[in-house]
Design a protein around this motif. Structure first.
Motif, PDB file in Angstrom:
ATOM      1  N   PRO A 452       0.828  -1.210   0.000  1.00 17.98           N
ATOM      2  CA  PRO A 452       0.000   0.000   0.000  1.00 17.98           C
ATOM      3  C   PRO A 452       0.860   1.257   0.000  1.00 17.98           C
ATOM      4  O   PRO A 452       1.992   1.267   0.474  1.00 17.98           O
ATOM      5  CB  PRO A 452      -0.804  -0.125   1.300  1.00 17.98           C
ATOM      6  N   THR A 453       0.296   2.301  -0.556  1.00 19.44           N
ATOM      7  CA  THR A 453       0.962   3.595  -0.496  1.00 19.44           C
ATOM      8  C   THR A 453       0.891   4.107   0.939  1.00 19.44           C
ATOM      9  O   THR A 453      -0.177   4.125   1.558  1.00 19.44           O
ATOM     10  CB  THR A 453       0.263   4.593  -1.443  1.00 19.44           C
ATOM     11  N   THR A 454       2.004   4.527   1.521  1.00 21.31           N
ATOM     12  CA  THR A 454       2.046   4.900   2.938  1.00 21.31           C
ATOM     13  C   THR A 454       1.780   6.370   3.175  1.00 21.31           C
ATOM     14  O   THR A 454       1.535   6.778   4.304  1.00 21.31           O
ATOM     15  CB  THR A 454       3.419   4.531   3.517  1.00 21.31           C
ATOM     16  N   SER A 455       1.821   7.197   2.154  1.00 20.75           N
ATOM     17  CA  SER A 455       1.647   8.635   2.355  1.00 20.75           C
ATOM     18  C   SER A 455       0.186   9.014   2.165  1.00 20.75           C
ATOM     19  O   SER A 455      -0.377   8.810   1.092  1.00 20.75           O
ATOM     20  CB  SER A 455       2.519   9.412   1.366  1.00 20.75           C
ATOM     21  N   PRO A 456      -0.489   9.572   3.232  1.00 18.97           N
ATOM     22  CA  PRO A 456      -1.881   9.989   3.069  1.00 18.97           C
ATOM     23  C   PRO A 456      -1.978  11.275   2.255  1.00 18.97           C
ATOM     24  O   PRO A 456      -0.981  11.959   2.012  1.00 18.97           O
ATOM     25  CB  PRO A 456      -2.350  10.206   4.503  1.00 18.97           C
ATOM     26  N   SER A 457      -3.194  11.600   1.868  1.00 14.48           N
ATOM     27  CA  SER A 457      -3.431  12.805   1.076  1.00 14.48           C
ATOM     28  C   SER A 457      -4.810  13.328   1.428  1.00 14.48           C
ATOM     29  O   SER A 457      -5.725  12.549   1.706  1.00 14.48           O
ATOM     30  CB  SER A 457      -3.337  12.484  -0.418  1.00 14.48           C
ATOM     31  N   ILE A 458      -4.972  14.680   1.416  1.00 17.57           N
ATOM     32  CA  ILE A 458      -6.243  15.298   1.768  1.00 17.57           C
ATOM     33  C   ILE A 458      -7.090  15.468   0.516  1.00 17.57           C
ATOM     34  O   ILE A 458      -6.663  16.070  -0.464  1.00 17.57           O
ATOM     35  CB  ILE A 458      -6.039  16.672   2.444  1.00 17.57           C
ATOM     36  N   GLY A 459      -8.319  14.910   0.535  1.00 12.96           N
ATOM     37  CA  GLY A 459      -9.290  15.148  -0.522  1.00 12.96           C
ATOM     38  C   GLY A 459     -10.583  15.633   0.086  1.00 12.96           C
ATOM     39  O   GLY A 459     -10.930  15.248   1.203  1.00 12.96           O
ATOM     40  N   PHE A 460     -11.333  16.497  -0.616  1.00 14.86           N
ATOM     41  CA  PHE A 460     -12.604  16.984  -0.070  1.00 14.86           C
ATOM     42  C   PHE A 460     -13.540  17.360  -1.209  1.00 14.86           C
ATOM     43  O   PHE A 460     -13.114  17.614  -2.341  1.00 14.86           O
ATOM     44  CB  PHE A 460     -12.396  18.176   0.869  1.00 14.86           C
ATOM     45  N   SER A 461     -14.838  17.416  -0.885  1.00 13.18           N
ATOM     46  CA  SER A 461     -15.868  17.775  -1.851  1.00 13.18           C
ATOM     47  C   SER A 461     -17.096  18.269  -1.077  1.00 13.18           C
ATOM     48  O   SER A 461     -17.477  17.667  -0.067  1.00 13.18           O
ATOM     49  CB  SER A 461     -16.245  16.577  -2.709  1.00 13.18           C
ATOM     50  N   PRO A 462     -17.726  19.404  -1.496  1.00 13.10           N
ATOM     51  CA  PRO A 462     -17.357  20.237  -2.642  1.00 13.10           C
ATOM     52  C   PRO A 462     -16.138  21.103  -2.323  1.00 13.10           C
ATOM     53  O   PRO A 462     -15.653  21.128  -1.194  1.00 13.10           O
ATOM     54  CB  PRO A 462     -18.606  21.076  -2.867  1.00 13.10           C
ATOM     55  N   THR A 463     -15.677  21.848  -3.334  1.00 15.86           N
ATOM     56  CA  THR A 463     -14.467  22.656  -3.153  1.00 15.86           C
ATOM     57  C   THR A 463     -14.771  24.057  -2.625  1.00 15.86           C
ATOM     58  O   THR A 463     -13.840  24.809  -2.350  1.00 15.86           O
ATOM     59  CB  THR A 463     -13.721  22.760  -4.487  1.00 15.86           C
ATOM     60  N   SER A 464     -16.054  24.434  -2.485  1.00 17.84           N
ATOM     61  CA  SER A 464     -16.418  25.735  -1.907  1.00 17.84           C
ATOM     62  C   SER A 464     -17.831  25.630  -1.347  1.00 17.84           C
ATOM     63  O   SER A 464     -18.604  24.744  -1.725  1.00 17.84           O
ATOM     64  CB  SER A 464     -16.335  26.853  -2.954  1.00 17.84           C
ATOM     65  N   LEU A 465     -18.160  26.566  -0.426  1.00 12.59           N
ATOM     66  CA  LEU A 465     -19.473  26.591   0.202  1.00 12.59           C
ATOM     67  C   LEU A 465     -20.052  27.997   0.102  1.00 12.59           C
ATOM     68  O   LEU A 465     -19.317  28.991   0.246  1.00 12.59           O
ATOM     69  CB  LEU A 465     -19.388  26.175   1.674  1.00 12.59           C
ATOM     70  N   THR A 466     -21.383  28.103  -0.119  1.00 13.93           N
ATOM     71  CA  THR A 466     -22.050  29.399  -0.239  1.00 13.93           C
ATOM     72  C   THR A 466     -23.316  29.387   0.611  1.00 13.93           C
ATOM     73  O   THR A 466     -24.117  28.444   0.533  1.00 13.93           O
ATOM     74  CB  THR A 466     -22.411  29.690  -1.702  1.00 13.93           C
ATOM     75  N   PHE A 467     -23.482  30.440   1.430  1.00 16.40           N
ATOM     76  CA  PHE A 467     -24.668  30.592   2.274  1.00 16.40           C
ATOM     77  C   PHE A 467     -25.352  31.906   1.934  1.00 16.40           C
ATOM     78  O   PHE A 467     -24.705  32.871   1.503  1.00 16.40           O
ATOM     79  CB  PHE A 467     -24.289  30.601   3.765  1.00 16.40           C
TER      80      PHE A 467
END
Length: 641
Positions: A452-467
């Motif tokens: 397995p790849t040992t280095s984690p990575s940050i992913g997120f969705s959605p890329t912006s928020l609007t109120f």
């Protein structure tokens, strides 16, 4: 070109340079020129050129013209042709050596038969600039090509037949004896002769063509009928005598059969071979009434009777027949005629053994320790032999699964791999396909399991928020976003923001391969009308792309005059709850799109901007994390006064 002059003398011997003597002798031997040598522009051989050609034929071979210079000084030269049919190659040069040559060519294309003459002009320029011209006479004789000669074989046609008998076909072969293409045409006014092939044919030089005609004795009585046809082409006309002799013929019927025998082949347990036909005819006179019979259970002939000409269909049935050769006969008989038979042979071969066909012949998979199983792959199985292939499939590895494991003739086996418990490395196995009466075959299977790849990575969705919200109104519903680990190992993350009106829950967590859902909330307390910008920051120790940010925008609008309605409901207790949707209408049940979508933690909502004198109707739905939506809740209403 200057030459050494020789003056006769009796008291001394004059010695010429060897090269000058050789040149003079050579010129005397081959030149044939009687003018003083120093008066000529060039020494030429030959002094004239003669060509001959055939009209419509190809150009004759080129001829070589050789010329020498008259002094040691080099000089340039060019050639000029006075007529289009004459040319020379090369067309220019320089006499830096002792002699030069040019190839003279003529082209008779488009020239009529006759004698043509012209000259090739050779212009030389000396070292002192002196220009001299020499003309070489050239003649061309064009003769007529032979284009009209042809022969006919045989020189006459003769037909024989009987009254009411079949038509007769015969023909002549026409051969072009000329040297050009030739077109000839057959002409006749013979009423009983019909063209079988075209009456006009074209032949290359030396080529041949057949002109055929059909005579119809059935339309004429007994006797001999004659006529004369002509064949014309290339200005030549030749005559072809044609004779047809018609006799009365026999009045006794006779059986005619075609073909003379039948042969079938098949395989034990296989399909019956295609039926074959026997053509029956009356090859005599009168009327033939015939009957058809066969002498084998496996052979059937239809129809059983007929008159004069007819067609029999002979069919073979392989049912119950073992491998071997079988013989039978179809007999055609009739009153007052000699019966005839058609021998029938049936060859039955043993059924071919089945054979296993595989596609592909090997499989390979790859995966990662702790990762998802690779996609299944298929093996196509076919019967590459005969008969019926009944097969089974098996494997020799716990991590490999096959489905289905048996079948008949063609089929597809799906091979699946399970990575559970496998360490990094390469694993080998085999899928074995076995069948009764066929040699088993194997499909090698290779599985590569990567660390397995040992280095984690940050992913997120959605890329912006609007109120968006209204000043003095209720807080807008919270919004969700997810955090993923598209890398390897474990992602331990934390959340922060840079705005007092913004908050996120939860503020930390751990992600491996799954996703974590977070909720961003806004508090309008103390906020005036305007647009506010904030940032959510995600950090993770050891992540290759830490930190990551999510921009957040809040738009606060001025409150509008009008009534409000406060809705509240009981929380939905399902584990996969995603949130709620609010619907509004001014007529009972007439709901369109939702007016608000709320988070799963919200159980009340204030509807603003309601107009006086209007009754409003409201319902609410719940939706899950997959987007599935419930039916409407009970309906409530409020009238604004």
């Amino acid at each position: 070109m200057a030459h050494t002059r020789i003056t006769p003398t009796t008291d001394k011997t004059l010695s010429l340079p060897r090269r000058s003597l050789l040149l003079a002798l050579g010129l005397a031997l081959i030149g044939g020129l009687v003018a003083p040598m120093n008066a000529l522009a060039l020494q030429l051989s030959p002094s004239s050129l003669n060509f001959s050609a055939t009209q419509g034929g190809g150009a004759p071979s080129s001829q070589t013209l050789t010329f020498w210079k008259n002094s040691q000084a080099s000089r340039s030269w060019t050639t000029t042709a006075r007529v289009p049919w004459l040319s020379a190659s090369p067309s220019s040069g320089s006499l830096t050596t002792e002699r030069d040559q040019v190839h003279v060519m003529v082209n008779p294309a488009g020239l009529a038969p006759g004698a043509y003459s012209s000259s090739l002009i050779i212009t030389t320029t000396g070292a002192d600039g002196t220009i001299r011209k020499t003309a070489v006479p050239v003649s061309l004789t064009v003769t007529s090509g032979s284009s009209g000669g042809f022969t006919i074989t045989p020189p006459s046609l003769s037909y024989t037949g009987t009254v009411n008998g079949p038509n007769q076909v015969a023909g002549v072969v026409v051969t072009n004896t000329g040297s050009s293409p030739l077109t000839v045409t057959w002409h006749d006014n013979i009423g009983w002769l019909i063209a079988t092939s075209g009456d006009t044919v074209t032949m290359p030089p030396g080529g041949s063509a057949t002109i055929s005609h059909t005579a119809s004795p059935s339309l004429w009585g007994v006797g001999t009928f004659t006529g004369v046809a002509t064949i014309t082409g290339g200005g030549v006309t030749k005559h072809v005598p044609v004779t047809m002799t018609v006799t009365k013929g026999s009045t006794t019927p006779s059986i005619g059969l075609s073909p003379a025998s039948l042969a079938y082949s098949g395989t034990v347990g296989g399909a019956n071979p295609a039926p074959q036909v026997i053509n029956v005819s009356n090859s005599g006179g009168g009327t033939l009434t015939w009957t058809a019979t066969d002498n084998a259970a496996w052979l059937t002939v239809t129809p059983a009777t007929g008159t004069n000409s007819g067609t029999l269909t002979a069919s073979v049935n392989l049912s119950g027949l073992a491998a071997g050769t079988y013989h039978a006969a179809v007999t055609i008989s009739g009153s007052g005629v000699t019966a005839k038979t058609v021998p029938v042979t049936l060859t039955v071969s043993a059924a071919a053994a089945p054979a296993i066909g595989l596609n592909p012949t090997s499989l390979s998979f790859s995966g990662t320790v702790g990762g998802a199983n690779p996609a299944a792959k298929s093996i196509g199985i076919s019967n590459a032999g005969g008969g019926t292939l009944t097969w089974t499939a098996s494997d020799n590895a716990a991590w490999l699964t096959l489905s289905p494991t048996s079948g008949t003739n063609s089929g597809t086996v799906s091979a699946s791999v399970n990575l559970s418990g496998l360490a990094a490395g390469t694993y080998n196995a085999a899928v074995t396909i076995s069948a009764t009466g066929a040699a088993a075959k194997t499909v090698p299977v290779t599985l590569t399991v990567n660390a397995p790849t040992t280095s984690p990575s940050i992913g997120f969705s959605p890329t912006s928020l609007t109120f968006s919200a209204t000043a003095g109104g209720s807080n807008p519903a919270g919004k969700s976003f997810i955090i993923t680990n598209p890398g390897g190992g474990t992602l331990t993350w934390s959340i922060s923001d840079n705005a007092a009106w913004l908050s996120v829950t939860p503020t930390s967590g751990t992600t491996t391969t799954e996703t974590d859902t977070l909720t961003a909330s806004v508090n309008l307390s103390g906020l005036a009308v305007g647009t506010y910008n904030g940032t959510i920051t995600i950090t993770a120790a050891g992540a290759s792309n830490s930190p990551r940010t999510i921009p957040v925008t809040l738009t606060v609008s001025a409150a509008t005059a009008g009534g409000t309605a406060t809705l509240s409901w009981n929380a939905n207790g399902e584990s996969d709850l995603g949130g709620y949707k609010i619907y509004r209408a001014t007529a009972s049940g007439a709901y369109g799109a939702p007016i608000a979508t709320l988070s799963k933690t919200t159980t009340s909502y204030v509807v603003t901007g309601l107009q006086a004198g209007t009754t409003y109707f409201f319902v609410i739905t719940a939706y899950d994390s997959a987007g599935h939506e419930s039916v409407f809740s009970n309906e409530v209403s409020k009238s604004i006064f």
